[in-house]
Design a protein around this motif. Structure first.
Motif, PDB file in Angstrom:
ATOM      1  N   ILE A 134     -10.180   1.667  -9.289  1.00  0.00           N
ATOM      2  CA  ILE A 134      -9.145   1.462  -8.273  1.00  0.00           C
ATOM      3  C   ILE A 134      -9.578   0.441  -7.235  1.00  0.00           C
ATOM      4  O   ILE A 134      -8.749  -0.222  -6.602  1.00  0.00           O
ATOM      5  CB  ILE A 134      -8.808   2.812  -7.604  1.00  0.00           C
ATOM      6  N   ILE A 168      -4.027  -2.153  -3.725  1.00  0.00           N
ATOM      7  CA  ILE A 168      -3.391  -1.252  -4.685  1.00  0.00           C
ATOM      8  C   ILE A 168      -1.981  -0.949  -4.213  1.00  0.00           C
ATOM      9  O   ILE A 168      -1.674  -1.059  -3.016  1.00  0.00           O
ATOM     10  CB  ILE A 168      -4.220   0.043  -4.828  1.00  0.00           C
ATOM     11  N   VAL A 199       1.130   1.744  -3.850  1.00  0.00           N
ATOM     12  CA  VAL A 199       1.498   3.158  -3.801  1.00  0.00           C
ATOM     13  C   VAL A 199       2.945   3.280  -4.245  1.00  0.00           C
ATOM     14  O   VAL A 199       3.846   2.720  -3.613  1.00  0.00           O
ATOM     15  CB  VAL A 199       1.322   3.726  -2.376  1.00  0.00           C
ATOM     16  N   THR A 237      -1.146  -1.618  -0.256  1.00  0.00           N
ATOM     17  CA  THR A 237      -2.127  -1.265   0.759  1.00  0.00           C
ATOM     18  C   THR A 237      -3.524  -1.565   0.229  1.00  0.00           C
ATOM     19  O   THR A 237      -3.696  -1.917  -0.949  1.00  0.00           O
ATOM     20  CB  THR A 237      -2.006   0.221   1.141  1.00  0.00           C
ATOM     21  N   SER A 271      -7.238  -0.664  -1.161  1.00  0.00           N
ATOM     22  CA  SER A 271      -7.687   0.408  -2.058  1.00  0.00           C
ATOM     23  C   SER A 271      -8.275   1.580  -1.282  1.00  0.00           C
ATOM     24  O   SER A 271      -8.105   2.741  -1.669  1.00  0.00           O
ATOM     25  CB  SER A 271      -8.731  -0.136  -3.037  1.00  0.00           C
ATOM     26  N   TYR A 328      -5.492   4.195   0.134  1.00  0.00           N
ATOM     27  CA  TYR A 328      -4.419   4.633  -0.785  1.00  0.00           C
ATOM     28  C   TYR A 328      -3.834   5.972  -0.356  1.00  0.00           C
ATOM     29  O   TYR A 328      -2.619   6.116  -0.182  1.00  0.00           O
ATOM     30  CB  TYR A 328      -4.961   4.744  -2.207  1.00  0.00           C
ATOM     31  N   TRP A 329      -4.702   6.975  -0.152  1.00  0.00           N
ATOM     32  CA  TRP A 329      -4.200   8.305   0.141  1.00  0.00           C
ATOM     33  C   TRP A 329      -3.625   8.402   1.552  1.00  0.00           C
ATOM     34  O   TRP A 329      -2.664   9.156   1.787  1.00  0.00           O
ATOM     35  CB  TRP A 329      -5.316   9.334  -0.048  1.00  0.00           C
ATOM     36  N   THR A 379      -1.945   6.065   2.971  1.00  0.00           N
ATOM     37  CA  THR A 379      -0.601   5.505   2.826  1.00  0.00           C
ATOM     38  C   THR A 379       0.328   6.505   2.141  1.00  0.00           C
ATOM     39  O   THR A 379       1.484   6.696   2.544  1.00  0.00           O
ATOM     40  CB  THR A 379      -0.663   4.204   2.003  1.00  0.00           C
ATOM     41  N   HIS A 380      -0.177   7.122   1.090  1.00  0.00           N
ATOM     42  CA  HIS A 380       0.617   8.089   0.320  1.00  0.00           C
ATOM     43  C   HIS A 380       1.144   9.206   1.216  1.00  0.00           C
ATOM     44  O   HIS A 380       2.352   9.505   1.228  1.00  0.00           O
ATOM     45  CB  HIS A 380      -0.259   8.656  -0.804  1.00  0.00           C
TER      46      HIS A 380
END
Length: 273
Positions: free
Chosen positions: A173, A179, A181, A236, A238, A241-242, A244-245
């Motif tokens: 990732i 990456i 989302v 966003t 790498s 990632y979470w 942003t999620h």
């Protein structure tokens, strides 16, 4: 006195005979040993240079160099023994049998060792990368000869054997540094399309982790009988990632409530026959 002279004569003759029979072999063996040791040193230095240029892990280099050096020295000793006329067939058979026994006993460990060497040489991932492999997702904490350690997103340490890891699919990732989302939101079809899209777009634009130099998508993905599905794609880093999620999930719920965006309502059709 004569007995001493005869004994000395016999010893002299035996020395001459030995030198005649084995002198050439001994000289050749010494020459083979000298040249062989020089050649082994040259090969070892060349291999060290190649591994350094290819950025092979420095923790692995001494082990590989020692392995190659030891193997070449064993072959050199067998060659010298053969030069001196010593039968090496039995030695080779013993070494082969021992190698087979060790290989069968340690075949799993040898597979993990080979996998570790491949990972360290070709570097499909590095320490600190976020990867998904063998059903686990986490940051690479350490890459060792026999296994790789991951720290999962819930802070659990997972140890993966390098054998299966080197031969299975790996998703790195962190490689690109950026990456996307992807999320899907389903709203009722009674909601205005433009108002719904604007509500979603407001959350995306306000997301502190969304990259400002990338275009983010808010698209209608599917039309159902009583609902619409929106694909939301946000770029966003790498590492975030979470963040942003979960930011999108929480703030989308808040924004939908603020703008009156309603969930799909179940519909019941009654007909008179």
């Amino acid at each position: 006195m004569e007995n001493a002279q005869e004994s000395a004569q016999r010893i002299y003759e035996q020395v001459i005979t030995f030198a005649t029979l084995y002198g050439g072999r001994i000289v050749l063996a010494i020459l083979t040993l000298t040249v062989g040791l020089w050649l082994i040193g040259w090969i070892t230095r060349l291999l060290s240079t190649i591994m350094t240029r290819r950025h092979v892990d420095r923790d692995v280099q001494p082990f590989l160099l020692s392995l190659v050096n030891g193997t070449l020295r064993v072959l050199l000793l067998l060659s010298i023994a053969s030069t001196l006329g010593v039968a090496t067939t039995s030695f080779v058979a013993i070494i082969g049998a021992a190698g087979l026994a060790v290989g069968l006993a340690l075949q799993g460990s040898l597979a993990n060792f080979a996998g570790g060497v491949l990972i360290l040489i070709f570097k499909p991932f590095r320490v600190g990368d976020l990867i998904s492999a063998q059903g686990f997702t986490g940051h690479v904490e350490a890459i060792r000869i026999f296994d790789t350690t991951l720290v999962t997103l819930d802070n659990k340490t997972t140890i993966l054997p390098n054998g299966p890891l080197s031969t299975s699919a790996i998703t790195n990732i962190s490689t690109k540094g950026v990456i996307r989302v992807d999320q899907v939101y389903t709203v009722g079809s009674q909601n205005d399309i433009d108002i719904t899209a604007a509500s979603i777009r407001a959350v995306v634009d306000a997301c502190p982790y969304a990259l400002k130099d990338r275009d983010h998508d808010v698209l209608i993905a599917r039309l159902n009988a009583n609902s619409r599905e929106y694909d939301v794609r946000v770029w966003t880093k790498s590492d975030t990632y979470w963040e942003t999620h979960y930011y999108l999930l929480e703030n989308m719920a808040r924004q939908f409530g603020k703008d009156g965006i309603q969930a799909p309502k179940p519909q019941l059709y009654v007909t008179n026959e």
